[in-house]
Structure formats: structure tokens, C-alpha cells
Design an enzyme around this catalytic site. Structure first.
Site, PDB file in Angstrom:
ATOM      1  N   SER A 141       4.707   8.115   3.355  1.00 51.30           N
ATOM      2  CA  SER A 141       3.929   6.889   3.194  1.00 51.30           C
ATOM      3  C   SER A 141       4.707   5.815   2.431  1.00 51.30           C
ATOM      4  O   SER A 141       5.640   6.120   1.692  1.00 51.30           O
ATOM      5  CB  SER A 141       2.644   7.230   2.444  1.00 51.30           C
ATOM      6  N   THR A 191      -1.823  -1.948  17.717  1.00 50.06           N
ATOM      7  CA  THR A 191      -0.786  -2.918  17.377  1.00 50.06           C
ATOM      8  C   THR A 191      -0.160  -2.585  16.031  1.00 50.06           C
ATOM      9  O   THR A 191      -0.869  -2.287  15.065  1.00 50.06           O
ATOM     10  CB  THR A 191      -1.401  -4.344  17.328  1.00 50.06           C
ATOM     11  N   GLN A 219       4.337  12.720  -1.319  1.00 44.99           N
ATOM     12  CA  GLN A 219       4.690  12.599  -2.736  1.00 44.99           C
ATOM     13  C   GLN A 219       6.186  12.770  -3.017  1.00 44.99           C
ATOM     14  O   GLN A 219       6.611  12.568  -4.151  1.00 44.99           O
ATOM     15  CB  GLN A 219       3.897  13.613  -3.575  1.00 44.99           C
ATOM     16  N   CYS A 275     -16.536  13.428 -11.613  1.00 42.87           N
ATOM     17  CA  CYS A 275     -17.992  13.532 -11.693  1.00 42.87           C
ATOM     18  C   CYS A 275     -18.562  12.491 -10.733  1.00 42.87           C
ATOM     19  O   CYS A 275     -18.407  11.309 -10.934  1.00 42.87           O
ATOM     20  CB  CYS A 275     -18.455  13.257 -13.112  1.00 42.87           C
TER      21      CYS A 275
END
Lengths: 126, 385
Positions: free
Chosen positions: B198, B236, B178, B324
Site C-alpha cells: 500500500s 478507472t 506493513q 471499546c
């Protein structure tokens, strides 16, 4: 969108939401799994529910289910309301996703509880 | 519904146009396997190594310390399992607010015989470095603390924790998914040994991420097969994804600073608007030590999914703090760890802003959320007539 237009409409514009002063019958149902809760209030004249109001806490489908239930209950004999099941509410909403079926059960259960409360007060247990 | 406002950038971001343009030739024009020695393969290999260089330069590390993976979750798995399994047994320190990629990896390691301490956090969601110090045992083999929490945005004191880890000679893993490309940080000054980051949180493509492993850190691979990525991650390489990742990082180096300042102002505009116009709201997370674009707001007594649905119907994308699933609702483990009371935690909504967010978007969100919460509260069992 995974919800029907009817459900969305009732969620956006809930009918009959709010408290009722001195109701003739009141009942609630809570779904233990997620804490969703509905409470129904009935005003009864000549054995029929002439006014139905609800309060609800929960996800969108629960609020919509309570709203649609308040509409399908109005004008019907109270003795009939003790037989309202979740399937009827779900049909009125034009379907619910599998993981939201409890919304219909909570609304139907609260309505049944309110109807039984009215009949109990009248000494007419069913 | 005409207007669409995306405020879920902590979940994922749109691919930047410059990133997409750079990726496109690597689907059908340059399609060789980077491990092949012919010209087709060498072209792909060159592209992968250029991206690695770009990312290494951005982080201030050596290119051969970067390992490409398939996502943040895999990078966290590689980091935590890679450190633990290389040592065979021992004790790991982490926190209760980690992403499930770390938490469930630690739980798995417990089932393999490792012992794990899950540190608590304060009311702002911050780990106390002194708690880390106190939790260290003679057999502690790794510390894993996230840089910023995805739900509430609180930025952890990783430099202080890293200094403690270094003092005790314990490898320090940081999930920076983040923060990478959003706020500046120095892996060396923070005493980090393994970093997970990421692409799709920073306007790169999904399906590609990285792990930085400081040279000399004892690790094992967790995915086995060929000799890819210097035997640290078999499989790969996702060439178009890696090319896009490299470009996304280059764009972030240019845009990150000005964007952070702009998002902080918009984030505060949203929170100021909410607290001025909606009763019984609270901000979850640190008031200042927080990701520039993140506001996690609790609307007391209102169920968060009903707000998500109501805003979705207005074209606004946010995420719920409670989920939920099949009729069972779980308040966020992060909010629970922070001690947020249940009637607040169940009404938590995350608004995460990004490079496309405008002041008009924020005003539109306020215009929609204020009457929505009011209407939902009118139907509540706790409401007066």
C-alpha cells in the site's frame, strides 16, 4: 475532541480517587459488556455522605464519571444517593457520546450500591 | 497543548513533500482518463505506466505483473479471493493474526464452501513454518501469511513458508502492507506469488495500493467492469494517487535503509525508558524480528483507551490494542492469539514511529506516559491506599 471540557478535566485530575479505610458504606458496579468497574466508599455523618472516594477501571469517560459522581454525592443525604441515576452523572459531565453512556451508569450504579450498603448496615432498607 | 507527536505510523503516514509535489499536476493539468486514446488520455497513461515501472523496479519484478488497486484491503481481497475463486474449491491456510482484510475474506470464502485452517502463533506472534507444512492437505489451494503484523510488528519467516509452498506447488499470498518500503525483501527468494502493498503506509497518498501477481499465477478478477489493469481490476485508475505511489516508492528506495536504523534506535530508546520507569510493563512482539518503528507495550491492569486519551490530551497520537465499541470491549485478536493474558492485553498500546519522529519526541512521550500510567493506576480497584 469528542468529550466535554468537564469530562477531560475530571479525567486529567480525578477528584477523590483512592481507597478509604473502614468506610461506612462500600459498593461497586461492573459493566459486563466491557469490564469497566467502579467502586465507591462513603463516610457518613448525621445521615449525609461527608466523604466519598472511588476506585475505577476503564476508559477515560469511566474514570471521569466516577470522579464527577464523587463530587455530586458529597454532602447529600445517603437516602437520596440511592436514587442517583446515570442521567444525572451524564449531565454533570456535560454529555457523553452514545457509545460511552455506560460510563455514567457504572458510576451511578456503584454509588447506589455504596449507599444501600450503608443503609443495610444501619438496618434501614429502602 | 503545543507539542504534537504522531506515533501512529502503522495506521497511516503523512504524504512526503516530494510525493505531494509530483502528484499536484495530475489533479487539474493532466486529468485525462488513461484509457482514452487522445493526447489527454495518453499523458495520464504515461504517468501511470511510469509509476508502475518505478514500483516494479523497486520490487525486482516485471511492470506488467503490478496491478493498482484502491487500498491494502482491496489488494488482499484480490489476492486471496482471486486465487481461491480461480480454483473453485479447496483448502486455504492462513494465520490467526492476519489483518481483517485477509481474515474476513477467508471467513467469506468459508461461507462459499472453501475450508480454511487458521494457524496459531507463538508468544512473540510468529507463525511456525512447520505448522504450515503440517496443515497442507492434498486439496490446499493457497497459503496466505502476512509479512509483518501491524499491531505488534513481528516479522514472519516468509522465506521458509514460501519454500514450503513452492515445494508443494501451492500459490503463496503475502500481505506486505506493513513491510513494503520499510524493510528490504526479495519476492523471488521468499517464494511469493501474490503480494499486497500500500501507498499510505510509506508516505504516499491514501486510496491507492498494489498487488503483484507473479506471471503465470492463475487468478480471477474480483471487481468487474472495463478492461483496466489487463482485466485484473476494473475501474478507472487513480492517476494522481498512482503517480504519488510511484514517487513514494522512489523516495523509500533512497530513505528506507538509514531510516530503519534510526527508528530501531528510537524504538529501543522508548522501550528502555518505559521498562526502566514504569512497573509492570511488557513488550508484545518479537524482541528483534520486529518492524523498525513498532513498539506494542502492555501496561498491566490499565485500560488502553484511557492511556490513548491521556496521551491525546498531551498532543501524542498512539493507538489502543483493545477497542471499546458501544460498550463492548474486545482485546486484540493478535494479542489473544499470542496468549497474552487478559489483564495485560487490555492495557496494550501501540507506539509506531516514522520518518518525522525525533529523540526529543520519545523523551516527551516518556515524560507524559510515566505520570499518566501512575495516576491511572492510583484509581484502580486493585490499588492499595
Amino acid at each position: 475532541m469528542r468529550y466535554s471540557q468537564v469530562l477531560v478535566d475530571h479525567f486529567l485530575r480525578p477528584r477523590n480517587a483512592g481507597l478509604m479505610r473502614e468506610p461506612d458504606g462500600v459498593g461497586e458496579e461492573e459493566y459486563q459488556g466491557c469490564g469497566d468497574l467502579a467502586r465507591f466508599f462513603l463516610r457518613v455523618r448525621d445521615g449525609r455522605a461527608t466523604e466519598v472516594r472511588f476506585q475505577a477501571y476503564g476508559c477515560g469517560p469511566t474514570i471521569a464519571a466516577a470522579s464527577v459522581t464523587s463530587e455530586l454525592a458529597r454532602g447529600r443525604p445517603v437516602e437520596e444517593l440511592v436514587n442517583v441515576k446515570g442521567q444525572e452523572v451524564e449531565r454533570a459531565l456535560e454529555g457523553l457520546p452514545e457509545d460511552r453512556r455506560h460510563a455514567a451508569d457504572v458510576a451511578a450504579g456503584a454509588l447506589r450500591a455504596a449507599a444501600l450498603d450503608y443503609l443495610g448496615r444501619r438496618g434501614r432498607h429502602v | 497543548m503545543s507539542r504534537r507527536v504522531y506515533l501512529d505510523h502503522n495506521a497511516s503516514t503523512p504524504v512526503h513533500p516530494e510525493v505531494l509535489a509530483e502528484m499536484l499536476p495530475y489533479f487539474a493539468d493532466v486529468y485525462g482518463n488513461p484509457s482514452s486514446i487522445h493526447a489527454f488520455g495518453r499523458e495520464a497513461r504515461d504517468a501511470v505506466e511510469r509509476a508502475r515501472e518505478r514500483i516494479a523496479r523497486f520490487l525486482g519484478v516485471a511492470a506488467d505483473e503490478i496491478v493498482f488497486t484502491s487500498g491494502g484491503t482491496e489488494s488482499d481481497n484480490l489476492g486471496v479471493k482471486g486465487l481461491a475463486l480461480a480454483r473453485g474449491r479447496g483448502h486455504i491456510i492462513t494465520s490467526r493474526i492476519e489483518h481483517h482484510a485477509v481474515l474476513r475474506t477467508c471467513q467469506y470464502l468459508e461461507s462459499c464452501g472453501f475450508e480454511v485452517t487458521y494457524l496459531g502463533v507463538d508468544g512473540y506472534g510468529m507463525v511456525d513454518p512447520d505448522d504450515v507444512k503440517r496443515a497442507i492437505r492434498p486439496d490446499t489451494i493457497a497459503i496466505s501469511i502476512m509479512h509483518a503484523n501491524s499491531e505488534v510488528g513481528t516479522i514472519q519467516p516468509v522465506a521458509a513458508i514460501g519454500a514450503i509452498a513452492r515445494e508443494h506447488g501451492i500459490p503463496f499470498h503475502v500481505d506486505a502492507v506493513q513491510t513494503f518500503g520499510k524493510i528490504p525483501f526479495d519476492v523471488h527468494a521468499c517464494g511469493i506469488d501474490v503480494l499486497a502493498f500500500s501507498a499510505h503506509k510509506i508516505y504516499g497518498p491514501k486510496g491507492v495500493a498494489g498487488a503483484w501477481i507473479r506471471k503465470g499465477t492463475r487468478m480471477v478478477a474480483i471487481q468487474h467492469g472495463g478492461d483496466h489493469e489487463r482485466r485484473r481490476r476494473a475501474g478507472t485508475e487513480n492517476v494522481p494517487g498512482i503517480v504519488g505511489f510511484g514517487k513514494a516508492v522512489e523516495v523509500r528506495a533512497r530513505e528506507m535503509g538509514p531510516e530503519a536504523a534510526r527508528l530501531r534506535a528510537l524504538r529501543d530508546r522508548l522501550w528502555d525508558g518505559l521498562r526502566a520507569r514504569v512497573p509492570e510493563v511488557r513488550l508484545n512482539g518479537h524482541p528483534t524480528e520486529r518492524l523498525p518503528g513498532t513498539n506494542n507495550v502492555s501496561f498491566r491492569h490499565v485500560e488502553s483507551e484511557s492511556i490513548v486519551l491521556g496521551l491525546d490530551l498531551k498532543g501524542i497520537a498512539v493507538s489502543a490494542g483493545s477497542a471499546c465499541t458501544s460498550g463492548h470491549v474486545e482485546p486484540s485478536h493478535v494479542l489473544v492469539a499470542m496468549g497474552v493474558p487478559l489483564d495485560w492485553a487490555m492495557g496494550a498500546v501501540r507506539f509506531s514511529l516514522g520518518r518525522g519522529t525525533t529523540a526529543e519526541d520519545i523523551d516527551y512521550v516518556l515524560e507524559c506516559v510515566v505520570p499518566l500510567v501512575e495516576r491511572l493506576r492510583q484509581a484502580l480497584p486493585t490499588a492499595a491506599s
